[in-house]
Every structure is written in C-alpha cells, then in structure tokens.
Design an enzyme around this catalytic site. Structure first.
Site, short mmCIF file in Angstrom:
data_model
loop_
_atom_site.label_atom_id
_atom_site.label_comp_id
_atom_site.label_asym_id
_atom_site.label_seq_id
_atom_site.Cartn_x
_atom_site.Cartn_y
_atom_site.Cartn_z
CG ASP A 37 -5.83 2.06 3.88
OD1 ASP A 37 -6.55 2.96 3.41
OD2 ASP A 37 -5.39 1.11 3.20
CG ASP A 63 -3.21 11.08 3.89
OD1 ASP A 63 -2.43 10.72 3.00
OD2 ASP A 63 -4.06 11.98 3.72
CB VAL A 64 1.17 7.39 2.32
CG1 VAL A 64 0.97 6.01 2.90
CG2 VAL A 64 0.39 7.61 1.02
CE1 TYR A 157 -1.03 3.40 -10.04
CE2 TYR A 157 -0.29 2.29 -12.04
CZ TYR A 157 -0.62 2.25 -10.70
OH TYR A 157 -0.54 1.05 -10.01
CE LYS A 161 2.02 2.60 -8.19
NZ LYS A 161 2.15 2.22 -6.78
CB THR A 192 -7.00 -5.27 -5.80
OG1 THR A 192 -6.54 -4.28 -6.73
CG2 THR A 192 -5.88 -6.24 -5.47
P1 NAD Z 1 -6.42 -1.19 -3.53
O1 NAD Z 1 -7.04 0.04 -4.09
O2 NAD Z 1 -7.27 -2.33 -3.17
O3 NAD Z 1 -5.50 -0.84 -2.28
C1 NAD Z 1 -4.81 0.37 -2.16
C2 NAD Z 1 -4.87 0.79 -0.70
O4 NAD Z 1 -4.15 2.04 -0.58
C3 NAD Z 1 -6.32 1.06 -0.25
O5 NAD Z 1 -6.57 0.41 0.99
C4 NAD Z 1 -6.37 2.57 -0.11
O6 NAD Z 1 -7.29 3.04 0.86
C5 NAD Z 1 -4.93 2.87 0.26
N1 NAD Z 1 -4.63 4.30 0.07
C6 NAD Z 1 -4.98 5.12 -0.94
N2 NAD Z 1 -4.58 6.37 -0.68
C7 NAD Z 1 -3.95 6.34 0.52
C8 NAD Z 1 -3.32 7.32 1.33
N3 NAD Z 1 -3.27 8.61 0.97
N4 NAD Z 1 -2.77 6.94 2.50
C9 NAD Z 1 -2.83 5.63 2.89
N5 NAD Z 1 -3.44 4.67 2.19
C10 NAD Z 1 -3.99 5.02 1.01
O7 NAD Z 1 -5.35 -1.63 -4.66
P2 NAD Z 1 -4.15 -2.69 -4.64
O8 NAD Z 1 -4.16 -3.37 -5.94
O9 NAD Z 1 -4.15 -3.51 -3.39
O10 NAD Z 1 -2.90 -1.69 -4.64
C11 NAD Z 1 -1.75 -1.88 -3.85
C12 NAD Z 1 -0.54 -1.32 -4.60
O11 NAD Z 1 -0.31 -2.09 -5.78
C13 NAD Z 1 -0.71 0.12 -5.08
O12 NAD Z 1 0.48 0.85 -4.87
C14 NAD Z 1 -0.98 -0.04 -6.56
O13 NAD Z 1 -0.62 1.11 -7.30
C15 NAD Z 1 -0.12 -1.24 -6.89
N6 NAD Z 1 -0.49 -1.94 -8.11
C16 NAD Z 1 -1.71 -2.51 -8.25
C17 NAD Z 1 -2.00 -3.19 -9.43
C18 NAD Z 1 -3.33 -3.88 -9.64
O14 NAD Z 1 -3.60 -4.30 -10.77
N7 NAD Z 1 -4.17 -4.03 -8.64
C19 NAD Z 1 -1.06 -3.26 -10.46
C20 NAD Z 1 0.17 -2.65 -10.27
C21 NAD Z 1 0.47 -2.00 -9.09
#
Ligand code: NAD
Length: 251
Positions: A37, A63-64, A157, A161, A192
């Site tokens: 992360d 960093d992805v 977004y 996706k 989250t």
């Molecule tokens: P979150 O924000 O809690 O977690 C996302 C994580 O990605 C964080 O730890 C953040 O620091 C990390 N991140 C951001 N940019 C980064 C980078 N450049 N390099 C490495 N890490 C990075 O949110 P989440 O809900 O746990 O999200 C996880 C996945 O689920 C994401 O891909 C998100 O788009 C997807 N998602 C979430 C939801 C929702 O409602 N929470 C719905 C659909 C999809």
C-alpha cells in the site's frame, strides 16, 4: 486445513478496508502473504496484527502506479516465500462527482493510473512468476460501477472499473495456456473508508442504499468470501468471469 494451504499471495491496497481483511483471511486460510500500500504506518499495523495472531505476512511499500514498486513486491514474494500463486489487485481510489466541465484531465489520469494501470502493472509482473510456479489466480477488484448503475456513477471511476472488467477477460483468455485464471469481483456499497468519505452526507448515503434491494451496505467479509473463492482451487474451472456482490443493486 485452509483453503490456501501452500499458496503465496500478493495483495495491493492492503493497509485498510477490503485489502487488509483479505490479507488477514488469506493468512488464516494457510497462505503466506505479501501485501502493499502507500499507507505505510497502517500497513505496518496490519502486519503486526497478523504476526501477533501467529500468521506470516510481509508489508511492502507498493504504489500501484509504479513499475519499480510492483517489480519489488513480486520479487519480495518470490525471494521470501519461494513463488507466487495469487495476486489480488485490490487498490483503488474514487473522486467526488462534479459536472464534467469541471473535471480536470489530471484528475481523470490519476483515477485511471491507480485503478486501471495499477491492475495492468500488477498483472504484468505477476504473470512471469505465476508461470514459473506452474499457474496461478488473479482476482481484480472492479465495482458495480464497471458494469452498470451508470446514472449515479462518477465517470472516471466507472470507466476505470469498466477497463478492469474487460482487462480481466482478456487476461483470462490469453493466459489460460499458462494455467493462470483471472476473474473480477464487483462490489456494491461496502462499509469502508472509501464509501464513508465518498458519501459523507447521510442523505446521499440513504439515497444510495435505497437502490440496494437488501437495504444495507455490505461488510468487507462479504467481499473477502468471494475473493477467497476465486483465489482458491475451489474455483479451478472459473476464469474470465465476474462475481457481483452488491446486495442486488444491479438486479
Ligand atoms: P479503502 O479506501 O479503504 O482501501 C483502498 C486501499 O487502496 C487503501 O488502503 C489505499 O491506501 C490503497 N491505495 C490507494 N491508492 C493506492 C496506490 N496508488 N497504490 C497502492 N495502494 C493504494 O477502500 P476499499 O473499499 O477497501 O476499496 C478496495 C477496492 O474495492 C477498491 O478497488 C475500490 O475501488 C473497490 N470498491 C469499493 C467499494 C466500496 O463501496 N467500498 C465498492 C466497489 C468497489
């Protein structure tokens, strides 16, 4: 016996939210886990929690959007645990929705870089290691935004996706010969920090949940269950498909 006994997994975005829950569950299911992360302090805490519970996991700065970071993360898995079997491309960001005339090109590029290019880079560096291991499983976290409910989505977004969804299918088709499976998971609203910050206005959150037949947010464990299935050998004949976990929102 765990569902991931003997497997080595790499998870992006593992410092909190769904990624941290995936790291913890994968270890409980017998995997050795490297997770990365950009939130290094939070990542170190997750690593300490896992180790305190007797598991084996290593946090790395990842960093992805950085090729060098991905190369290093895959190398860490292979040098520490001897191979790589599973990649979960989980890291993602969302940005507030604004009228399109106000959206800047830089904002668009940033969302695409983290959500779409990040998945490509992870796949690029994982595939040679998985080939070496005799096969593997890649699970890409997309969103229902990558499939539909388009009236309410932030365009960058949703486009990022959607790119993940189709990239998943192409990867599955082209790397089946390497015994590498690739599937996408499409969460609806999950409790989250991402969702809470994107919908800090309770009225907006209520409207959003009004479009979910089950009438509530999902919890991270409900996503992890699907990710675990796709990552594990239980899904040995599942590739190129999408698992929607959304309380019925797309129905
Ligand atoms: P979150 O924000 O809690 O977690 C996302 C994580 O990605 C964080 O730890 C953040 O620091 C990390 N991140 C951001 N940019 C980064 C980078 N450049 N390099 C490495 N890490 C990075 O949110 P989440 O809900 O746990 O999200 C996880 C996945 O689920 C994401 O891909 C998100 O788009 C997807 N998602 C979430 C939801 C929702 O409602 N929470 C719905 C659909 C999809």
């Amino acid at each position: 016996m765990g569902k991931l006994d003997g497997k080595v997994a790499l998870i992006s975005g593992g410092a909190r939210g769904q990624g941290a829950a995936e790291a913890k569950t994968f270890v409980q299911e017998g995997a050795q886990v490297v997770f990365g992360d950009i939130l290094d302090d939070a990542g170190a805490h997750v690593e300490a929690d896992i180790r305190a519970a007797g598991g084996e996991a290593v946090y790395v700065h990842l960093d992805v959007t950085s090729e060098a970071d991905w190369r290093g993360a895959v190398q860490e898995a292979v040098s520490r645990f001897g191979k790589l079997n599973i990649l979960v491309n989980n890291a993602g960001i969302i940005i507030p929705r604004v009228p399109i005339e106000e959206r800047t090109g830089d904002e668009w590029d940033r969302v695409m870089a983290v959500n779409a290019k990040g998945v490509f880079l992870g796949t690029k560096y994982a595939i040679p290691a998985m080939r070496q291991a005799g096969g593997g499983s890649i699970v890409n976290i997309s969103s229902i935004a990558g499939i539909g409910q388009s009236l309410h989505q932030e365009p960058a977004y949703a486009a990022s996706k959607g790119a993940v969804r189709i990239f998943t299918k192409v990867t599955a088709s082209q790397h089946a010969k390497d015994k590498i499976r690739c599937n996408s998971v499409h969460p609806g609203p999950i409790d989250t920090e991402m969702l809470r910050s994107a919908m800090s206005d309770p009225q907006v959150l209520d409207q959003r949940l009004g479009r979910v037949p089950l009438g509530r947010m999902g919890v991270v464990e409900e996503i992890v269950a699907g990710v675990l299935f796709l990552a594990s050998d239980d899904a040995s004949y599942v590739t190129g498909t999408e698992l929607v976990i959304d309380g019925g929102a797309l129905a």
